[in-house]
Design a protein around this motif. Structure first.
Motif, PDB file in Angstrom:
ATOM      1  N   ASP A 154      -6.115  -0.681  -4.052  1.00  0.00           N
ATOM      2  CA  ASP A 154      -5.767  -0.498  -3.642  1.00  0.00           C
ATOM      3  C   ASP A 154      -6.171  -1.695  -3.293  1.00  0.00           C
ATOM      4  O   ASP A 154      -7.382  -1.052  -2.208  1.00  0.00           O
ATOM      5  CB  ASP A 154      -5.359   0.264  -2.965  1.00  0.00           C
ATOM      6  N   GLU A 155      -6.188  -3.510  -2.711  1.00  0.00           N
ATOM      7  CA  GLU A 155      -6.857  -4.250  -2.523  1.00  0.00           C
ATOM      8  C   GLU A 155      -9.110  -4.107  -3.104  1.00  0.00           C
ATOM      9  O   GLU A 155      -8.841  -4.012  -1.809  1.00  0.00           O
ATOM     10  CB  GLU A 155      -6.864  -4.252  -0.990  1.00  0.00           C
ATOM     11  N   SER A 192       0.986  -0.587   0.091  1.00  0.00           N
ATOM     12  CA  SER A 192      -0.063   0.088   0.338  1.00  0.00           C
ATOM     13  C   SER A 192       1.002   1.003  -0.491  1.00  0.00           C
ATOM     14  O   SER A 192       0.677   1.815  -0.677  1.00  0.00           O
ATOM     15  CB  SER A 192      -0.957   0.049   1.141  1.00  0.00           C
TER      16      SER A 192
HETATM   17 MG   LIG Z   1      -2.281  -1.890   2.476  1.00  0.00          MG
END
Ligand SMILES: [Mg+2]
Ligand SMILES: Nc1ncnc2c1ncn2[C@@H]1O[C@H](COP(=O)(O)OP(=O)(O)OP(=O)(O)O)[C@@H](O)[C@H]1O
Lengths: 274, 325
Positions: B158-159, B43
């Motif tokens: 991000d995810e 991240s």
């Molecule tokens: Mg992360």
């Protein structure tokens, strides 16, 4: 509901009624009585209803002083609360979102503002030296200064519950810092803003001592001060005195009745995340 | 459309080094996935590319332009957050159009663009709702819409699927792959789910503790992992990895063999083991064997294999499929 819960409920309602409602009813009844009737100061049904007469009489006293007082109080309340919301939210936002060495210092000042009692005489000196003594502007600044710490804390804890992702999404969308604040954060502060508006406007509108110290002068009278000013004159006219009390109490009461749910919502919203 | 180049990128939070020097090139139009265990800095690296986090050192280029010190909005990127980060007080329409309205575009232009974006994502009937009234998948699509409308050169995710249930996740995986094919934009996607990485990526970047462990296409990483870490990370169930005496006997420090590359027999084979646990997945069956020398072996066999607990079986590595590090 069990029997016991029912009885405790009834009893607490009755106690609350005696403490909060009865005095108000007394004020209401005395306010509509005639002079002689009111002078007895008994809790009795009025012999004659003189609501309008008493109302106009109180309004006319000292050349419509009460109307002027309403005007002054409204100006002070509206201006102070506007500034309190704006500055409270801004300072709370910066304190919460921008960690820097200064934050600790600022936070210490905020807490000091909450704890240290204001000193009246030096404040008057300062007001005099900057030429704000006996002015509505000066009074607004005083109210903002006294109320800011509480507003900042309330806003800060509420902003902590707004996910930082929103700020970042706005940054990526191209928002400048002031746009993030005004277009993303401020609209989300609605619950706590209502709380601040209601709590502060009631306390500023009801404030007696601060206008007494910082706002002397006939033309500067505020609603609460009319009571003080009329006291001598109404010594023998309790009906008018109580009518005055009634008129002074009603505006904050209306605000409170309409907004009390939001007050609680805003106070507790910051407390638990989620 | 743009190429993203990172040169010796570093990041420390105080004394904590999180990103320890990363060199990477993501080609124009590529779907690049960052994978790695939790806390390895995926991240952080993505946020550095977005500009939300500054780099402590190094240089970053997006489309041949040096953006090391550029503002996020100047980088030509769009980002989709794990939490979606939709503005709760705005309708879907205003959420998608927020960036354009900030930029002061005319109302008609915004409306037209929002309309068009909503159509591509099948959001038209939801435009007047607030995010609260949307399902997880719909929120995800709105977040993607907000990214698309900026017409970015690079998409950052991000995810984005980790809050969705399994069925929706596989559907969104396909939608994202389609979207990538349609837009042809460069996409960088962070996940810790190796299935997402394998199924979507053109290029996988395996990160470990702030360093790049290996870069390659999904099948390259599967067939030729450069280190035991990558070998263990890519593929499910995990590769069997052995150190010590067994590895020494094979002439290496770490010896690895994938569960699907062990052939099973009831009569003879390289290693004999007792079945400790059986996981039936339908198409496949995963066996956990106790073996005196290796301690434990995981084997993947066809789903219809007739096996019982405590049964003794033999397994043999498929030649050429062994990994020696
Ligand atoms: Mg992360
Ligand atoms: N603002 C920060 N201050 C200090 N340390 C941070 C900060 N942000 C991240 N870290 C640390 O950096 C490391 C990498 O964090 P990062 O969020 O990039 O991990 P990740 O690979 O995305 O993990 P996950 O898969 O759990 O999301 C972690 O050890 C984290 O504690």
């Amino acid at each position: 509901m069990t029997r016991r819960q029912f009885y405790t409920g009834v009893i607490s309602l009755a106690v609350a009624g005696v403490i909060f409602i009865l005095p108000f009813v007394f004020v209401l009844l005395t306010a509509v009585k005639t002079k002689q009737d009111a002078a007895l100061l008994t809790f009795s049904w009025p012999v004659e209803w003189h609501f309008l007469d008493n109302l106009t009489e109180v309004l006319r006293t000292r050349n419509y002083m009460l109307l002027l007082a309403y005007f002054n109080s409204t100006v002070i309340t509206v201006c102070s609360v506007t500034l309190l919301v704006l500055f409270g939210a801004m300072v709370g936002y910066v304190l919460q979102r921008r960690p820097s060495g200064w934050n600790k210092v600022i936070y210490a000042f905020v807490l000091a503002g909450l704890m240290i009692p204001p000193a009246v005489v030096p404040t008057i000196w300062i007001l005099q030296s900057v030429g704000l003594f006996k002015t509505l502007t000066g009074m607004v600044f005083i109210q903002v200064a006294y109320g800011l710490a509480f507003s900042v804390l309330l806003f800060r804890s509420f902003i902590a519950t707004i996910p930082r992702d929103l700020d970042e999404a706005a940054i990526i969308d191209g928002a400048k810092p002031w746009q993030i604040f005004f277009r993303v954060i401020l609209p989300l502060l609605k619950p706590v803003t209502v709380t601040v508006i209601v709590v502060q406007s009631i306390s500023i509108f009801n404030d007696f001592t601060n206008p007494l110290y910082y706002l002397p002068g006939r033309e500067n009278v505020t609603v609460q001060l009319t009571l003080y000013n009329f006291q001598g004159q109404f010594q023998t006219q309790f009906n008018l005195l109580f009518m005055n009390i009634l008129l002074v109490t009603i505006p904050p009461l209306i605000v409170f009745v309409f907004f009390n749910r939001q007050i609680v919502a805003g106070m507790t919203a910051g407390a638990v995340k989620g | 459309m743009a190429k993203v180049v990172l040169e010796n990128i570093r990041k420390s939070f105080g004394s904590l080094d999180v990103i320890k020097g990363i060199d990477l090139a993501v080609e124009d139009g590529e779907f690049c996935v960052f994978v790695g265990p939790s806390g390895c800095g995926k991240s952080t690296l993505l946020r550095m590319i977005s500009g939300l986090e500054t780099s402590s050192d190094g240089r970053m280029l997006i489309g041949d332009r040096d953006v090391t010190h550029a503002e996020p909005s100047q980088r030509g990127i769009a980002m989709v957050f794990q939490s979606y980060a939709l503005y709760p007080h705005l309708t879907v329409r205003d959420n998608i159009g927020f960036g354009l309205s900030l930029a002061g575009r005319p109302k008609a232009e915004i409306a037209a663009k929002v309309e068009k974006t909503a159509e591509t994502l099948q959001l038209t009937h939801l435009l007047d709702r607030k995010p609260k009234a949307l399902s997880g998948g719909q929120r995800q699509r709105v977040a993607i819409g907000r990214a698309i409308i900026r017409d970015p050169k690079v998409f950052l995710f991000d995810e984005p699927l980790s809050n969705l249930d399994a069925a929706l996740r596989s559907q969104m995986r396909m939608e994202l792959t389609d979207l990538h094919a349609r837009l042809g934009a460069t996409m960088i996607y962070v996940t810790h789910d190796q299935v997402e990485a394998m199924t979507m990526a053109d290029k996988i970047v395996v990160l470990n503790a702030g360093r790049v462990e290996q870069v390659g296409s999904p099948m390259e990483l599967y067939n030729r992992p450069a280190s035991p870490f990558v070998a263990g990370f890519i593929g499910s169930p995990k590769m069997n990895l052995y150190e010590g005496a067994i590895a020494a006997a094979e002439g290496c420090t770490t010896y690895g063999i994938r569960p699907e590359h062990l052939s099973m027999s009831t009569s003879e084979g390289k290693w004999k083991g007792t079945i400790r646990h059986i996981e039936r997945l339908g198409a496949d069956t995963v066996l956990y064997l106790d073996q005196p020398d290796l301690m434990s072996i995981v084997v993947r066999v066809p789903g219809d294999a007739e096996l019982a607990l405590r049964q003794e079986i033999f397994v043999t590595p498929v030649p050429g499929k062994e990994h020696r590090f």
